[in-house]
Design a protein around this motif. Sequence first.
Motif, PDB file in Angstrom:
ATOM      1  N   ALA A 149       0.819  -1.224   0.000  1.00 19.90           N
ATOM      2  CA  ALA A 149       0.000   0.000   0.000  1.00 19.90           C
ATOM      3  C   ALA A 149       0.847   1.265   0.000  1.00 19.90           C
ATOM      4  CB  ALA A 149      -0.950  -0.005   1.192  1.00 19.90           C
ATOM      5  N   THR A 153      -0.667   4.194  -2.454  1.00 20.02           N
ATOM      6  CA  THR A 153      -1.630   5.011  -1.724  1.00 20.02           C
ATOM      7  C   THR A 153      -1.753   6.395  -2.358  1.00 20.02           C
ATOM      8  OG1 THR A 153      -2.275   5.911   0.413  1.00 20.02           O
ATOM      9  CG2 THR A 153       0.096   5.761  -0.007  1.00 20.02           C
ATOM     10  N   GLY A 157      -0.163   7.506   4.455  1.00 26.35           N
ATOM     11  CA  GLY A 157       0.755   6.362   4.489  1.00 26.35           C
ATOM     12  C   GLY A 157       2.171   6.824   4.243  1.00 26.35           C
ATOM     13  N   ASP A 176      -6.228   1.759   1.745  1.00 27.33           N
ATOM     14  CA  ASP A 176      -4.777   1.737   1.943  1.00 27.33           C
ATOM     15  C   ASP A 176      -4.405   2.191   3.350  1.00 27.33           C
ATOM     16  OD1 ASP A 176      -4.172   0.800  -0.605  1.00 27.33           O
ATOM     17  OD2 ASP A 176      -3.957   2.815  -1.443  1.00 27.33           O
ATOM     18  N   GLU A 177      -5.044   3.244   3.834  1.00 28.06           N
ATOM     19  CA  GLU A 177      -4.739   3.746   5.174  1.00 28.06           C
ATOM     20  C   GLU A 177      -5.071   2.697   6.232  1.00 28.06           C
ATOM     21  OE1 GLU A 177      -5.433   8.539   4.432  1.00 28.06           O
ATOM     22  OE2 GLU A 177      -7.129   7.268   5.021  1.00 28.06           O
TER      23      GLU A 177
END
Length: 196
Positions: A149, A153, A157, A176-177
């Motif tokens: 990720a 992202t 991130g 993603d977070e």
Amino acid sequence: MAEPYVLVLYYSRSGATATMAKQIARGIESAGMSARLRTVPPVSPDTEASLPAVPDTGAIYCSQEDLAQCAGLVLGSPTRFGNMAAPLKYFLDGTSDLWLSGALIDKPAAAFTSTGSLHGGQETTLLSMLLPLLHHGMVFAGLPYSEAALHHTRTGGTPYGASHWAGQNNSPLSDDEAALCQALGKRLASLAKKLS
């Protein structure tokens, strides 16, 4: 002897940092270790104690014992002008007894943050939380680029720790977070097992 746990200690005002803390706790527990969620009270100019000892909702306030007994620590704060929020710093400023005793030496630590703007100081906030952890002798861990990720992202991130871009509307965590929060929790749990 009590079961080892990773302490997820955070301050949250609008809820985004608290949501991240819960995702990090999921990652810790998925790696087979207990997570202990704790928060800190807001800082007030009142000279008299005016807040209850236990908050009405959410995580309870962290004690010095919660911190001293943890096997690892994940520290979280919203960004305040590129720095951690005052309530979290105020709590950390009161941990000199733990520093003197060396209670946190060689324990793994990590950090996470949430910002209202994309370039709102995520990395500097994560680094500001790193400083007291290094003074305590903790072993700081970020997120390695083996976490897929980090490569794609479009929100938060960083290799310095998990982050979230809440925006002006306090947007929910992106996939993603959330994945990076959980990955950070898993990494801390794994390191805590190896270092204890």
